[in-house]
Design a protein around this motif. Sequence first.
Motif, mmCIF file in Angstrom:
data_model
loop_
_atom_site.group_PDB
_atom_site.id
_atom_site.type_symbol
_atom_site.label_atom_id
_atom_site.label_comp_id
_atom_site.label_asym_id
_atom_site.label_seq_id
_atom_site.Cartn_x
_atom_site.Cartn_y
_atom_site.Cartn_z
ATOM 1 N N ALA A 1 4.807 30.109 -6.471
ATOM 2 C CA ALA A 1 3.369 30.209 -6.745
ATOM 3 C C ALA A 1 3.034 31.486 -7.508
ATOM 4 O O ALA A 1 2.000 31.558 -8.170
ATOM 5 C CB ALA A 1 2.574 30.145 -5.447
ATOM 6 N N ALA A 2 3.890 32.496 -7.444
ATOM 7 C CA ALA A 2 3.664 33.762 -8.151
ATOM 8 C C ALA A 2 4.111 33.711 -9.606
ATOM 9 O O ALA A 2 3.818 34.619 -10.378
ATOM 10 C CB ALA A 2 4.392 34.900 -7.436
ATOM 11 N N VAL A 3 4.785 32.634 -9.995
ATOM 12 C CA VAL A 3 5.299 32.494 -11.364
ATOM 13 C C VAL A 3 4.171 32.062 -12.289
ATOM 14 O O VAL A 3 3.432 31.121 -11.995
ATOM 15 C CB VAL A 3 6.459 31.472 -11.403
ATOM 16 N N THR A 4 4.050 32.782 -13.414
ATOM 17 C CA THR A 4 2.988 32.461 -14.371
ATOM 18 C C THR A 4 3.508 31.803 -15.644
ATOM 19 O O THR A 4 2.744 31.180 -16.357
ATOM 20 C CB THR A 4 2.192 33.723 -14.751
ATOM 21 N N ALA A 5 4.805 31.933 -15.935
ATOM 22 C CA ALA A 5 5.373 31.309 -17.138
ATOM 23 C C ALA A 5 6.888 31.255 -17.026
ATOM 24 O O ALA A 5 7.510 32.107 -16.390
ATOM 25 C CB ALA A 5 4.978 32.093 -18.385
ATOM 26 N N VAL A 6 7.454 30.245 -17.666
ATOM 27 C CA VAL A 6 8.903 30.097 -17.784
ATOM 28 C C VAL A 6 9.189 29.800 -19.253
ATOM 29 O O VAL A 6 8.680 28.836 -19.796
ATOM 30 C CB VAL A 6 9.424 28.941 -16.900
ATOM 31 N N GLN A 7 9.986 30.676 -19.885
ATOM 32 C CA GLN A 7 10.299 30.519 -21.305
ATOM 33 C C GLN A 7 11.804 30.469 -21.498
ATOM 34 O O GLN A 7 12.544 31.224 -20.857
ATOM 35 C CB GLN A 7 9.771 31.703 -22.117
ATOM 36 N N SER A 8 12.255 29.619 -22.411
ATOM 37 C CA SER A 8 13.660 29.618 -22.796
ATOM 38 C C SER A 8 13.949 30.857 -23.624
ATOM 39 O O SER A 8 13.111 31.290 -24.412
ATOM 40 C CB SER A 8 13.982 28.375 -23.629
ATOM 41 N N MET A 9 15.131 31.412 -23.438
ATOM 42 C CA MET A 9 15.548 32.571 -24.224
ATOM 43 C C MET A 9 16.535 32.096 -25.292
ATOM 44 O O MET A 9 17.584 31.545 -24.954
ATOM 45 C CB MET A 9 16.195 33.629 -23.330
ATOM 46 N N HIS A 10 16.191 32.320 -26.530
ATOM 47 C CA HIS A 10 17.043 31.907 -27.648
ATOM 48 C C HIS A 10 18.120 32.965 -27.878
ATOM 49 O O HIS A 10 17.812 34.142 -28.056
ATOM 50 C CB HIS A 10 16.194 31.727 -28.909
ATOM 51 N N MET A 11 19.390 32.518 -27.869
ATOM 52 C CA MET A 11 20.483 33.436 -28.151
ATOM 53 C C MET A 11 20.828 33.357 -29.634
ATOM 54 O O MET A 11 21.042 32.273 -30.180
ATOM 55 C CB MET A 11 21.724 33.105 -27.319
ATOM 56 N N ARG A 12 20.865 34.522 -30.275
ATOM 57 C CA ARG A 12 21.211 34.594 -31.698
ATOM 58 C C ARG A 12 22.730 34.518 -31.865
ATOM 59 O O ARG A 12 23.481 34.598 -30.894
ATOM 60 C CB ARG A 12 20.686 35.897 -32.295
ATOM 61 N N SER A 13 23.170 34.410 -33.105
ATOM 62 C CA SER A 13 24.603 34.316 -33.398
ATOM 63 C C SER A 13 25.362 35.581 -33.008
ATOM 64 O O SER A 13 26.572 35.540 -32.800
ATOM 65 C CB SER A 13 24.816 34.007 -34.887
ATOM 66 N N ASP A 14 24.667 36.719 -32.874
ATOM 67 C CA ASP A 14 25.327 37.967 -32.464
ATOM 68 C C ASP A 14 25.467 38.079 -30.942
ATOM 69 O O ASP A 14 25.979 39.072 -30.426
ATOM 70 C CB ASP A 14 24.602 39.190 -33.024
ATOM 71 N N GLY A 15 25.009 37.060 -30.201
ATOM 72 C CA GLY A 15 25.124 37.057 -28.747
ATOM 73 C C GLY A 15 23.953 37.671 -28.014
ATOM 74 O O GLY A 15 23.867 37.589 -26.798
ATOM 75 N N PHE A 16 23.050 38.308 -28.769
ATOM 76 C CA PHE A 16 21.864 38.891 -28.154
ATOM 77 C C PHE A 16 20.720 37.883 -28.203
ATOM 78 O O PHE A 16 20.789 36.872 -28.896
ATOM 79 C CB PHE A 16 21.494 40.208 -28.829
ATOM 80 N N HIS A 17 19.667 38.172 -27.469
ATOM 81 C CA HIS A 17 18.566 37.213 -27.325
ATOM 82 C C HIS A 17 17.291 37.701 -28.008
ATOM 83 O O HIS A 17 17.002 38.892 -28.005
ATOM 84 C CB HIS A 17 18.271 36.982 -25.825
ATOM 85 N N ASP A 18 16.552 36.742 -28.541
ATOM 86 C CA ASP A 18 15.210 37.035 -29.035
ATOM 87 C C ASP A 18 14.310 37.178 -27.820
ATOM 88 O O ASP A 18 14.288 36.315 -26.945
ATOM 89 C CB ASP A 18 14.689 35.899 -29.925
ATOM 90 N N ILE A 19 13.587 38.279 -27.770
ATOM 91 C CA ILE A 19 12.672 38.541 -26.662
ATOM 92 C C ILE A 19 11.249 38.345 -27.179
ATOM 93 O O ILE A 19 10.847 38.999 -28.135
ATOM 94 C CB ILE A 19 12.833 39.975 -26.102
ATOM 95 N N PRO A 20 10.492 37.438 -26.580
ATOM 96 C CA PRO A 20 9.113 37.237 -27.034
ATOM 97 C C PRO A 20 8.245 38.443 -26.688
ATOM 98 O O PRO A 20 8.642 39.294 -25.874
ATOM 99 C CB PRO A 20 8.665 36.002 -26.251
ATOM 100 N N GLU A 21 7.077 38.493 -27.292
ATOM 101 C CA GLU A 21 6.132 39.545 -26.915
ATOM 102 C C GLU A 21 5.701 39.276 -25.474
ATOM 103 O O GLU A 21 5.351 38.158 -25.116
ATOM 104 C CB GLU A 21 4.924 39.520 -27.843
ATOM 105 N N LEU A 22 5.752 40.309 -24.647
ATOM 106 C CA LEU A 22 5.490 40.149 -23.225
ATOM 107 C C LEU A 22 4.273 40.937 -22.782
ATOM 108 O O LEU A 22 3.994 41.998 -23.328
ATOM 109 C CB LEU A 22 6.711 40.628 -22.416
#
Length: 114
Positions: free
Chosen positions: A91-112
């Motif tokens: 009930a405390a969760v406000t959003a669930v987003q998929s994390m896109h992994m780039r080809s370098d192995g790191f992830h795109d982080i959305p604006e939070l």
Amino acid sequence: MRKIYKICPASAWREAERQGVFKGSPVDLSDGFIHFSTASQVEETARKHFSGQAGLFLIAVEADALGDALKWERSRNDDLFPHLYAELDLAAVTAVQSMHMRSDGFHDIPELEP
């Protein structure tokens, strides 16, 4: 309303949705609390602990809804990190987003939200 964030394998999150509660990842269970990050800490957490891992969700949680079980404790770089000493009520969760992994192995982080 302050937000905190949990990076979680999608499979573990889907199981939490089925159970109605998130009990924690293996590292959370081992440490005795659920690890969270603030908006400004998410990118470094993703880089340090989740590099190269696909199939991740970024879970946004309303910190104030967690009550006294949420503790702010010193950790990496002497920063205060949010740690939940209880199961996470969905009930405390406000959003669930998929994390896109780039080809370098790191992830795109959305604006939070902070």
